[in-house]
Design a protein around this motif. Structure first.
Motif, PDB file in Angstrom:
ATOM      1  N   ILE A 186       2.764 -17.276  -0.165  1.00  0.00           N
ATOM      2  CA  ILE A 186       3.861 -16.321  -0.084  1.00  0.00           C
ATOM      3  C   ILE A 186       4.104 -16.025   1.395  1.00  0.00           C
ATOM      4  CG2 ILE A 186       4.538 -13.956  -0.660  1.00  0.00           C
ATOM      5  CD1 ILE A 186       2.771 -14.224  -3.148  1.00  0.00           C
ATOM      6  N   ASP A 187       5.339 -15.691   1.726  1.00  0.00           N
ATOM      7  CA  ASP A 187       5.674 -15.381   3.111  1.00  0.00           C
ATOM      8  C   ASP A 187       5.214 -13.963   3.450  1.00  0.00           C
ATOM      9  OD1 ASP A 187       6.728 -15.033   5.594  1.00  0.00           O
ATOM     10  OD2 ASP A 187       8.821 -15.016   4.967  1.00  0.00           O
ATOM     11  N   PHE A 188       4.111 -13.860   4.165  1.00  0.00           N
ATOM     12  CA  PHE A 188       3.612 -12.556   4.588  1.00  0.00           C
ATOM     13  C   PHE A 188       4.026 -12.223   6.019  1.00  0.00           C
ATOM     14  CE2 PHE A 188       0.407 -13.903   1.410  1.00  0.00           C
ATOM     15  CZ  PHE A 188       0.584 -12.868   0.497  1.00  0.00           C
ATOM     16  N   ASN A 189       4.650 -13.173   6.722  1.00  0.00           N
ATOM     17  CA  ASN A 189       4.999 -12.944   8.123  1.00  0.00           C
ATOM     18  C   ASN A 189       6.433 -12.488   8.328  1.00  0.00           C
ATOM     19  OD1 ASN A 189       2.491 -13.471   9.255  1.00  0.00           O
ATOM     20  ND2 ASN A 189       2.826 -15.675   9.290  1.00  0.00           N
ATOM     21  N   GLY A 190       7.151 -12.235   7.249  1.00  0.00           N
ATOM     22  CA  GLY A 190       8.479 -11.654   7.365  1.00  0.00           C
ATOM     23  C   GLY A 190       8.387 -10.141   7.486  1.00  0.00           C
ATOM     24  N   VAL A 191       9.375  -9.528   8.123  1.00  0.00           N
ATOM     25  CA  VAL A 191       9.398  -8.076   8.234  1.00  0.00           C
ATOM     26  C   VAL A 191       9.816  -7.489   6.883  1.00  0.00           C
ATOM     27  CG1 VAL A 191      10.441  -6.086   9.391  1.00  0.00           C
ATOM     28  CG2 VAL A 191       9.980  -8.182  10.673  1.00  0.00           C
ATOM     29  N   PRO A 192       9.035  -6.591   6.296  1.00  0.00           N
ATOM     30  CA  PRO A 192       9.404  -6.008   4.993  1.00  0.00           C
ATOM     31  C   PRO A 192      10.751  -5.295   5.067  1.00  0.00           C
ATOM     32  CG  PRO A 192       7.132  -5.480   5.558  1.00  0.00           C
ATOM     33  CD  PRO A 192       7.754  -6.069   6.785  1.00  0.00           C
ATOM     34  N   HIS A 193      11.572  -5.500   4.027  1.00  0.00           N
ATOM     35  CA  HIS A 193      12.874  -4.849   3.961  1.00  0.00           C
ATOM     36  C   HIS A 193      12.826  -3.662   2.997  1.00  0.00           C
ATOM     37  CE1 HIS A 193      14.687  -8.059   6.302  1.00  0.00           C
ATOM     38  NE2 HIS A 193      14.123  -8.948   5.496  1.00  0.00           N
ATOM     39  N   ASN A 194      13.807  -2.778   3.135  1.00  0.00           N
ATOM     40  CA  ASN A 194      13.924  -1.613   2.254  1.00  0.00           C
ATOM     41  C   ASN A 194      12.630  -0.806   2.200  1.00  0.00           C
ATOM     42  OD1 ASN A 194      16.567  -2.467   1.532  1.00  0.00           O
ATOM     43  ND2 ASN A 194      15.695  -3.864   0.008  1.00  0.00           N
ATOM     44  N   VAL A 195      12.036  -0.607   3.370  1.00  0.00           N
ATOM     45  CA  VAL A 195      10.810   0.175   3.441  1.00  0.00           C
ATOM     46  C   VAL A 195      11.142   1.657   3.394  1.00  0.00           C
ATOM     47  CG1 VAL A 195       8.813   0.751   4.865  1.00  0.00           C
ATOM     48  CG2 VAL A 195       9.615  -1.606   4.741  1.00  0.00           C
ATOM     49  N   ASP A 196      10.513   2.370   2.489  1.00  0.00           N
ATOM     50  CA  ASP A 196      10.679   3.817   2.398  1.00  0.00           C
ATOM     51  C   ASP A 196       9.751   4.458   3.431  1.00  0.00           C
ATOM     52  OD1 ASP A 196      10.913   6.467   1.795  1.00  0.00           O
ATOM     53  OD2 ASP A 196      10.461   6.267  -0.344  1.00  0.00           O
ATOM     54  N   THR A 197      10.338   5.001   4.484  1.00  0.00           N
ATOM     55  CA  THR A 197       9.519   5.567   5.561  1.00  0.00           C
ATOM     56  C   THR A 197       8.645   6.714   5.084  1.00  0.00           C
ATOM     57  OG1 THR A 197      11.387   6.975   6.217  1.00  0.00           O
ATOM     58  CG2 THR A 197      11.134   4.870   7.377  1.00  0.00           C
ATOM     59  N   ASN A 198       9.049   7.347   3.978  1.00  0.00           N
ATOM     60  CA  ASN A 198       8.231   8.437   3.444  1.00  0.00           C
ATOM     61  C   ASN A 198       6.962   7.922   2.775  1.00  0.00           C
ATOM     62  OD1 ASN A 198      10.098  10.477   4.205  1.00  0.00           O
ATOM     63  ND2 ASN A 198      11.336  10.053   2.389  1.00  0.00           N
ATOM     64  N   GLN A 199       6.931   6.624   2.464  1.00  0.00           N
ATOM     65  CA  GLN A 199       5.772   6.038   1.807  1.00  0.00           C
ATOM     66  C   GLN A 199       4.835   5.326   2.794  1.00  0.00           C
ATOM     67  OE1 GLN A 199       5.068   6.484  -1.468  1.00  0.00           O
ATOM     68  NE2 GLN A 199       6.867   7.808  -1.499  1.00  0.00           N
ATOM     69  N   ILE A 200       5.172   5.400   4.087  1.00  0.00           N
ATOM     70  CA  ILE A 200       4.318   4.781   5.099  1.00  0.00           C
ATOM     71  C   ILE A 200       3.162   5.729   5.425  1.00  0.00           C
ATOM     72  CG2 ILE A 200       4.181   3.915   7.464  1.00  0.00           C
ATOM     73  CD1 ILE A 200       7.090   3.106   7.257  1.00  0.00           C
ATOM     74  N   TYR A 201       1.951   5.220   5.331  1.00  0.00           N
ATOM     75  CA  TYR A 201       0.782   6.027   5.666  1.00  0.00           C
ATOM     76  C   TYR A 201       0.632   6.043   7.187  1.00  0.00           C
ATOM     77  CZ  TYR A 201      -0.402   5.358   0.749  1.00  0.00           C
ATOM     78  OH  TYR A 201      -0.368   5.338  -0.621  1.00  0.00           O
ATOM     79  N   GLU A 202       0.928   7.193   7.794  1.00  0.00           N
ATOM     80  CA  GLU A 202       0.813   7.300   9.253  1.00  0.00           C
ATOM     81  C   GLU A 202      -0.563   7.835   9.611  1.00  0.00           C
ATOM     82  OE1 GLU A 202       3.440   8.793  13.097  1.00  0.00           O
ATOM     83  OE2 GLU A 202       4.226   8.926  11.056  1.00  0.00           O
ATOM     84  N   GLN A 203      -1.294   7.061  10.402  1.00  0.00           N
ATOM     85  CA  GLN A 203      -2.670   7.398  10.724  1.00  0.00           C
ATOM     86  C   GLN A 203      -2.820   7.628  12.228  1.00  0.00           C
ATOM     87  OE1 GLN A 203      -4.964   7.592   8.224  1.00  0.00           O
ATOM     88  NE2 GLN A 203      -3.413   6.988   6.725  1.00  0.00           N
ATOM     89  N   ASN A 204      -3.505   8.696  12.572  1.00  0.00           N
ATOM     90  CA  ASN A 204      -3.831   8.975  13.968  1.00  0.00           C
ATOM     91  C   ASN A 204      -5.281   8.579  14.217  1.00  0.00           C
ATOM     92  OD1 ASN A 204      -1.296  10.149  14.666  1.00  0.00           O
ATOM     93  ND2 ASN A 204      -1.901  11.989  13.533  1.00  0.00           N
ATOM     94  N   VAL A 205      -5.464   7.618  15.095  1.00  0.00           N
ATOM     95  CA  VAL A 205      -6.784   7.033  15.315  1.00  0.00           C
ATOM     96  C   VAL A 205      -7.225   7.288  16.754  1.00  0.00           C
ATOM     97  CG1 VAL A 205      -8.105   4.882  15.287  1.00  0.00           C
ATOM     98  CG2 VAL A 205      -6.289   5.259  13.598  1.00  0.00           C
TER      99      VAL A 205
END
Length: 335
Positions: free
Chosen positions: A24-43
């Motif tokens: 499967i193509d894993f190197n494409g940029v994901p489309h229709n990404v819901d920014t509210n569903q992105i896990y933002e982590q501070n490291v």
């Protein structure tokens, strides 16, 4: 392989439609990404980071009788993680698509300090000594595969912010220890508000279409294919265009031909179709397509299914007759 075994194999391919395993193509940029569903982590830099993915065996078809073994795999090799599969996670593995700077390291076979670990029913994404190169957008895919196909059962997107990077005049061992990505004589140069070093001066970084004085200002954000135009605005150079990376912004890519090196599938599609950036970071034809000089990636005749059923039947009959002829020929001449 003998001629008779080869003939039997060809018959099986033609009539039972055995599929060649394709990624499967894993190197494409994901489309229709819901920014509210992105896990933002501070490291925090240099302290290590671990993401846990629980319930890794939630497919009903997966046999989870043995939960004693574990497997560890490094993502340094390839954009599509070719992980070893532990006995308790039969057919399941985790694939992590990384930010551009880490994809470049993967492409050059350099360590990413990112690895995957699977233990019992859990999978972990572990970053050893995170620093500036680890900041960015990641997509993690839970993948089930067997001998004929792959199936993405779940995807999670997350963005990592790296805190605690060193400022101007603080100690460093490598460029990525510094917020500015400049380490000279074990001291960081520049600070977070003016991280770009150009002609011995620290200046601000600028995104695409913003005003600039030097190309280095644009490249700090949009990558090595960005430049400062004669109109003093950041743009993509070398016939490039932008792609939007969620939570990050615009990044410049340039056209790539067949078998050229790449880090995003979008690069391969700028001057052709039916191509993607494969696990070895090369532009290749999609599954069921082959490369034809002067034309590009074209669909293989054997898998064309858009025509009438009768035409497909006629082709199969002819293939069968040819195979029978070859079998008879081989038998008569004891080949």
């Amino acid at each position: 392989m003998s001629h008779k075994k080869l003939i039997v194999f060809l018959i099986l391919i033609n009539y039972f439609q055995i599929k060649v395993f394709a990624y499967i193509d894993f190197n494409g940029v994901p489309h229709n990404v819901d920014t509210n569903q992105i896990y933002e982590q501070n490291v925090t830099a240099k302290r290590g980071y671990k993401v846990t993915w629980l319930n890794f065996t939630d497919l009903k078809s997966i046999n989870n009788d043995n939960n004693t073994n574990a497997s560890v795999s490094d993502t340094t090799y390839g954009g599509q993680l070719l992980s070893e599969k532990s006995a308790n996670i039969s057919g399941l593995h985790l694939v992590v698509a990384m930010p551009p700077q880490l994809r470049y390291r993967q492409q050059q076979r350099l360590p990413t300090r990112v690895r995957i670990e699977m233990v019992n029913n859990s999978a972990y994404i572990i970053i050893k000594e995170p620093n500036g190169i680890h900041r960015g957008f990641y997509s993690a895919y839970k993948v089930y595969d067997n001998t004929t196909h792959q199936l993405v059962t779940e995807r999670r997107d997350f963005f990592i912010n790296i805190h605690g990077l060193n400022e101007s005049n603080q100690h460093c061992n490598e460029d990525a220890d510094c917020f500015s990505n400049f380490c000279l004589n074990n001291q960081c140069l520049c600070s977070d508000d003016k991280p770009v070093l150009d002609d011995h001066k620290c200046i601000a970084a600028q995104p695409i279409v913003s005003k600039c004085l030097h190309s280095s200002q644009c490249q700090f954000i949009a990558g090595p294919n960005a430049e400062c135009s004669y109109k003093r605005k950041c743009r993509c150079a070398n016939n490039g265009r932008t792609i939007h990376i969620p939570k990050y912004g615009l990044y410049c890519i340039t056209p790539k031909g067949y078998n050229d090196s790449c880090i995003f599938s979008e690069e391969c599609l700028m001057i052709g179709s039916n191509r993607y950036c494969n696990e070895m970071f090369r532009c290749q034809c999609r599954h069921n397509y082959y490369h034809q000089t002067g034309t590009g990636c074209v669909r293989a005749l054997a898998v064309v299914s858009s025509g009438p059923t009768t035409m497909s039947t006629i082709i199969n009959v002819w293939c069968f007759l040819v195979i029978i002829f070859l079998a008879t020929f081989a038998t008569n001449f004891n080949l």
